[in-house]
Motif scaffolding. Structure first.
Motif, PDB file in Angstrom:
ATOM      1  N   LEU A  60       0.846  -1.344  -0.039  1.00 56.66           N
ATOM      2  CA  LEU A  60      -0.039  -0.010  -0.068  1.00 56.66           C
ATOM      3  C   LEU A  60       0.950   1.272  -0.146  1.00 56.66           C
ATOM      4  N   HIS A  61       1.844   1.285   0.933  1.00 53.88           N
ATOM      5  CA  HIS A  61       2.515   2.598   0.963  1.00 53.88           C
ATOM      6  C   HIS A  61       3.388   2.930  -0.142  1.00 53.88           C
ATOM      7  N   SER A  62       3.675   1.824  -0.931  1.00 55.61           N
ATOM      8  CA  SER A  62       4.584   2.091  -2.130  1.00 55.61           C
ATOM      9  C   SER A  62       3.791   2.482  -3.404  1.00 55.61           C
ATOM     10  N   ARG A  63       2.605   2.420  -3.271  1.00 53.95           N
ATOM     11  CA  ARG A  63       1.635   2.624  -4.429  1.00 53.95           C
ATOM     12  C   ARG A  63       1.493   3.881  -4.717  1.00 53.95           C
ATOM     13  N   LYS A  64       1.698   4.469  -6.180  1.00 60.18           N
ATOM     14  CA  LYS A  64       1.914   5.864  -6.482  1.00 60.18           C
ATOM     15  C   LYS A  64       0.943   6.705  -6.009  1.00 60.18           C
ATOM     16  N   GLU A  65      -0.614   6.514  -6.089  1.00 61.33           N
ATOM     17  CA  GLU A  65      -1.638   7.147  -5.467  1.00 61.33           C
ATOM     18  C   GLU A  65      -1.483   7.459  -4.247  1.00 61.33           C
ATOM     19  N   TRP A  66      -1.076   6.735  -3.397  1.00 62.37           N
ATOM     20  CA  TRP A  66      -0.976   6.785  -1.834  1.00 62.37           C
ATOM     21  C   TRP A  66       0.044   7.595  -1.632  1.00 62.37           C
ATOM     22  N   LYS A  67       1.667   7.436  -2.205  1.00 60.85           N
ATOM     23  CA  LYS A  67       2.644   8.256  -1.897  1.00 60.85           C
ATOM     24  C   LYS A  67       2.259   9.651  -2.213  1.00 60.85           C
ATOM     25  N   GLU A  68       1.575   9.999  -3.416  1.00 60.46           N
ATOM     26  CA  GLU A  68       1.116  11.327  -3.885  1.00 60.46           C
ATOM     27  C   GLU A  68       0.565  12.276  -2.851  1.00 60.46           C
ATOM     28  N   VAL A  69      -0.279  11.689  -2.016  1.00 58.35           N
ATOM     29  CA  VAL A  69      -1.099  12.095  -0.985  1.00 58.35           C
ATOM     30  C   VAL A  69      -0.216  11.953   0.634  1.00 58.35           C
ATOM     31  N   PHE A  70       0.122  10.805   0.723  1.00 60.88           N
ATOM     32  CA  PHE A  70       0.507  10.703   2.082  1.00 60.88           C
ATOM     33  C   PHE A  70       2.108  10.347   2.223  1.00 60.88           C
ATOM     34  N   GLY A  71       2.786  10.392   1.387  1.00 56.47           N
ATOM     35  CA  GLY A  71       4.375   9.883   1.432  1.00 56.47           C
ATOM     36  C   GLY A  71       4.393   8.392   1.743  1.00 56.47           C
ATOM     37  N   GLU A  72       5.541   8.046   2.135  1.00 52.91           N
ATOM     38  CA  GLU A  72       5.903   6.798   2.696  1.00 52.91           C
ATOM     39  C   GLU A  72       6.368   6.741   3.976  1.00 52.91           C
ATOM     40  N   PRO A  73       6.489   5.621   4.754  1.00 55.90           N
ATOM     41  CA  PRO A  73       6.846   5.598   6.179  1.00 55.90           C
ATOM     42  C   PRO A  73       8.254   6.342   6.400  1.00 55.90           C
ATOM     43  N   PRO A  78       3.793  16.141   5.039  1.00 54.46           N
ATOM     44  CA  PRO A  78       3.074  16.783   6.277  1.00 54.46           C
ATOM     45  C   PRO A  78       1.725  17.163   5.802  1.00 54.46           C
ATOM     46  N   PRO A  79       0.831  16.983   6.769  1.00 54.18           N
ATOM     47  CA  PRO A  79       0.650  16.451   8.288  1.00 54.18           C
ATOM     48  C   PRO A  79       0.704  15.127   8.436  1.00 54.18           C
ATOM     49  N   TRP A  80       0.817  14.402   7.544  1.00 50.14           N
ATOM     50  CA  TRP A  80       0.728  13.015   7.686  1.00 50.14           C
ATOM     51  C   TRP A  80       2.172  12.274   8.391  1.00 50.14           C
ATOM     52  N   ARG A  81       1.898  11.461   9.262  1.00 49.98           N
ATOM     53  CA  ARG A  81       3.135  10.880   9.907  1.00 49.98           C
ATOM     54  C   ARG A  81       3.064   9.429  10.278  1.00 49.98           C
ATOM     55  N   TYR A  82       3.923   8.835  10.059  1.00 44.82           N
ATOM     56  CA  TYR A  82       3.961   7.067  10.201  1.00 44.82           C
ATOM     57  C   TYR A  82       4.546   6.549  11.356  1.00 44.82           C
ATOM     58  N   VAL A  83       4.170   5.625  12.063  1.00 39.28           N
ATOM     59  CA  VAL A  83       4.868   5.185  13.134  1.00 39.28           C
ATOM     60  C   VAL A  83       4.683   3.604  13.052  1.00 39.28           C
ATOM     61  N   ARG A  84       5.617   2.762  13.383  1.00 41.83           N
ATOM     62  CA  ARG A  84       5.579   1.376  13.203  1.00 41.83           C
ATOM     63  C   ARG A  84       5.608   0.723  14.748  1.00 41.83           C
ATOM     64  N   CYS A  85       4.383  -0.216  14.681  1.00 38.99           N
ATOM     65  CA  CYS A  85       4.483  -1.125  15.857  1.00 38.99           C
ATOM     66  C   CYS A  85       4.464  -2.564  15.605  1.00 38.99           C
ATOM     67  N   ASP A  86       5.110  -3.434  16.644  1.00 40.49           N
ATOM     68  CA  ASP A  86       5.217  -4.407  16.559  1.00 40.49           C
ATOM     69  C   ASP A  86       4.048  -5.396  17.126  1.00 40.49           C
ATOM     70  N   GLY A  87       3.122  -6.275  16.767  1.00 42.30           N
ATOM     71  CA  GLY A  87       1.944  -6.793  17.385  1.00 42.30           C
ATOM     72  C   GLY A  87       2.245  -7.371  18.624  1.00 42.30           C
ATOM     73  N   CYS A  88       3.284  -8.002  18.844  1.00 39.11           N
ATOM     74  CA  CYS A  88       3.640  -8.422  20.124  1.00 39.11           C
ATOM     75  C   CYS A  88       3.673  -7.771  21.225  1.00 39.11           C
ATOM     76  N   GLN A  89       3.782  -6.494  21.018  1.00 36.79           N
ATOM     77  CA  GLN A  89       3.648  -5.140  22.103  1.00 36.79           C
ATOM     78  C   GLN A  89       2.362  -4.705  22.338  1.00 36.79           C
ATOM     79  N   VAL A  90       1.497  -5.187  21.663  1.00 37.46           N
ATOM     80  CA  VAL A  90      -0.012  -4.648  21.905  1.00 37.46           C
ATOM     81  C   VAL A  90      -0.872  -5.777  21.781  1.00 37.46           C
TER      82      VAL A  90
END
Length: 168
Positions: A60-73, A78-90
């Motif tokens: 998803l995050h490497s699709r052209k239409e996504w990157k044009e609006v939100f960028g990549e991780p 801006p103002p969009w931001r990404y954060v990575r989460c490991d499932g075992c921690q949540v």
């Protein structure tokens, strides 16, 4: 309709490494990506909150239409931001009957137009004095559950946990 906050969990079934890796021939999934972009763009234009989650392995995050609006991780727009989460921690655990408490790492990228610092829980680099030392159940195959039926581990791991809900 003007919700104060909207979360889009854009389907990743065919965009992940466990799926086809892309959705170019999947019309309904392409439409869901476009819908997510439209909803989140609307939220931002109205100065309202919007967020999205997809596994790290998703295309998803490497699709052209996504990157044009939100960028990549690694380079959000801006103002969009990404954060990575490991499932075992949540609280993401195996659905298997024989080992229902085994943590599953399943890394996810969460994106929002507001800060999500607490969602950035990482297994080997946690907000803690010492890192975790548990073993992970792999997110692959099917397993028999405590209640009896066989389920896809990937599909079962897609459900959000109470912890994820609280951190959002």
């Amino acid at each position: 309709l003007r919700p104060l906050a909207v979360h889009c969990g854009t389907p990743c079934t065919h965009m992940s490494k466990l799926g086809k890796g892309d959705i170019d021939d999947m019309k309904w999934e392409k439409n869901l990506v476009k819908f997510s972009i439209a909803v989140l763009s609307f939220q931002e234009a109205q100065k309202l909150l919007g967020s999205n989650e997809n596994p790290v392995t998703s295309a998803l995050h490497s699709r052209k239409e996504w990157k044009e609006v939100f960028g990549e991780p690694k380079s959000p727009k801006p103002p969009w931001r990404y954060v990575r989460c490991d499932g075992c921690q949540v609280g993401v655990h195996s659905p298997a009957a024989e080992d229902s408490e085994a943590p599953m790492q399943k890394a996810q990228d969460w994106m929002a137009n507001y800060p999500l610092p607490l969602m950035g829980q990482r297994c080997r680099n946690p907000f803690a004095v010492q890192g975790c030392s548990h073993q992970h159940q792999h997110v692959r195959g099917t397993v028999k559950t405590v209640t009896g039926p066989w389920v896809s581990v990937a599909k079962a791991s897609a459900a959000y946990t109470d912890v994820q809900g609280e951190l959002m």
